[in-house]
Scaffold this active site. Sequence first.
Site: not given
Length: 684
Positions: A471-472, A475, A478
């Site tokens: 999940h992290e 980020h 991104h």
Amino acid sequence: MTDAAANPLLTPSDLPYGLPPYELIEPGHYLPAFEIAFAEHNAEIAAIAASSEPATFENTLVAWEESGRLLGRLSRTFYTVSSADATESIQQVDETLAPLMSEHFDGILLDSALYERVVAIHNQSAALPDADQRYLAERRFTAMTRAGAGLDDEAKGRLRALNQRLSVLTTAFEKNLLADTNDLALHLTDDAELEGLTPGELQSAAAAARERGLDGYLITLRLFTGHPLLSSLTSRATRAKLMHASRARGAAGGAHPNDRVLLEIVRLRAERAELLGFASHAAFITSGETAGSPEAVADMLRRLAVPAARNAAKEQRALQHVSDESSESRDPLEASDWAYVTEKVRAAQYDLDTAALRPWFEADRVLVDGVFFAASALFGVTFTERADVKAYHPDARVFEVHEHDGTPLGLYILDLYTRDSKRGGAWMNSIAVQSQLSDDHPIVVNNLNVSKPSSGEPTLLTLDEVTTLFHEFGHALHGLFARVTFPSFGGTNVFRDFVEFPSQVNEMWIYWPEVLRNYARHVETGAQLPDETVAALTSSVAFNEGFATSEYLAAAWIDQAWHSLSTSDAAAITDVAAFEAEALADIGLLNPVIPPRYSSTYFAHVFSGGYSAGYYSYIWSEVLDADTVEWFRDNAGLTRANGDRFRSRILGVGGSQNPLAVYRDFRGRDADIAPLLKRRGLHD
């Protein structure tokens, strides 16, 4: 320490990609450097606002974008450390800095002369030649208007005072939570109290105790309510102690209470919202997000809460039945029992013991052969560890990222382990952000809070920790891939209820067959995770979703309840626990066996982080996420073509376009909620 020439924060770094020279930086360097940076930025903004030339896009908005480079670099450098390695000296700097930062940015956003120029450009923005320029004009105008630039001087004075006080309070909330998280860690000396833990978990607990000069074992707390070890501790009394410690953080009457702090935060946020012309803080926040209004958020949360509570009640009855069969006492199921009994049910239904999976989830293998492998397959990027480059803490590992053709892209830093100086939870932040107006390459950081094993022992992750890492890293991608003209749109600087979308999409690769086969290998034998275990994992994805959805929705609703209060209503609240219970009863999620993922006094996301009135963002973004996962599955999954489309149309855009328009460009239509309802078992 005031000698600017000797301050490493005030000279360009010669480290790769301009990584700050953390080994040379001392706490005493920060405030003098910030003082210089504030003055420099103020002078730049004053020159823009006082210009005698008519306002143009170049002499106002581009000049604004180019201003404050030193302050931006310092801020990213400092706040990386203050969240991940907040020693007492760093906390003192943070407390001093918080009101200064508030005052500085209020001075810019409330500047009447600057606002007049921005309004003039906004009024003529249709004539600007490209979409990026038009969008920047819109966003700057909206930001200043929402910040209160159009208020009279008296109202601006009150607004500044509110913002400064709130900056002090949110810093105090974080400090209290960190102190209580450390102080309430569970110290145990009887081996019987830890029965059920693996040898590695016992070694980690023993090492944590030794680090504090204690005998026996220390179970450190996590940010969320439920602790991972609750699923394996066989002692009901130990589980109860651990749950009580977790829920006691920041509570009234404790050593570091947050109840008075958060009540004042709520009151001041409500007053600020009304000063700005909004009915509540939630109305203020959501007006600037894709949701648009708290009513839209409430409608969605209520729609999901009914089936989630129904599913959770069904799960609770099943767990109670299993608990009754395995215990002579037939005691009612408690919140501290849920995870433990759930694993018994999971084992019975799916022949799956998730705790026993840890030998297949060795951290470095998950990172390199899972997280990096999927990113390379999708986007063609490569990751090379730079052991010669030091970050802000010895545990933080630095990786250089290159494009498929060898072009340098940036740095990725992973800080995996928990420590007393690190705040709870997991997050991504940027140390450097790309834009065409600067020569910076992105530097992104992922922080987790995994227990550190004894020296020489492997780090074995839980399935939840594997999920958090993927999940992290979503980020991080991104932040690495955003390619924008203006710094305001760089990295993950997108709407709050859109920012979780790319990170949630990245979780899909955890179970993707070729990815899972590549990283899920036994730490000792190298054997792949058995096919029958993989089948059980994939078939049990929706297991316990009633609980998971309910605990999340409960926290999201608590956030909305606090921040939907008017000033007068907020002033009448004196009992935090009572208000929380009343709010949960209102949405049908008041169940003592399923406490919210975060209760108010340790809800750092909303009382010391950037998610106030925005914790709903995870489920809001999950609508896009689930719809996108379906698109990947329909289009051959893990391919460069799919990765390039997702990168160019979602990740690469950064915050330079309206996020819903960005999604329509990627998907060809608006998102459909049906895949989310199916994923969470909420469809009829």
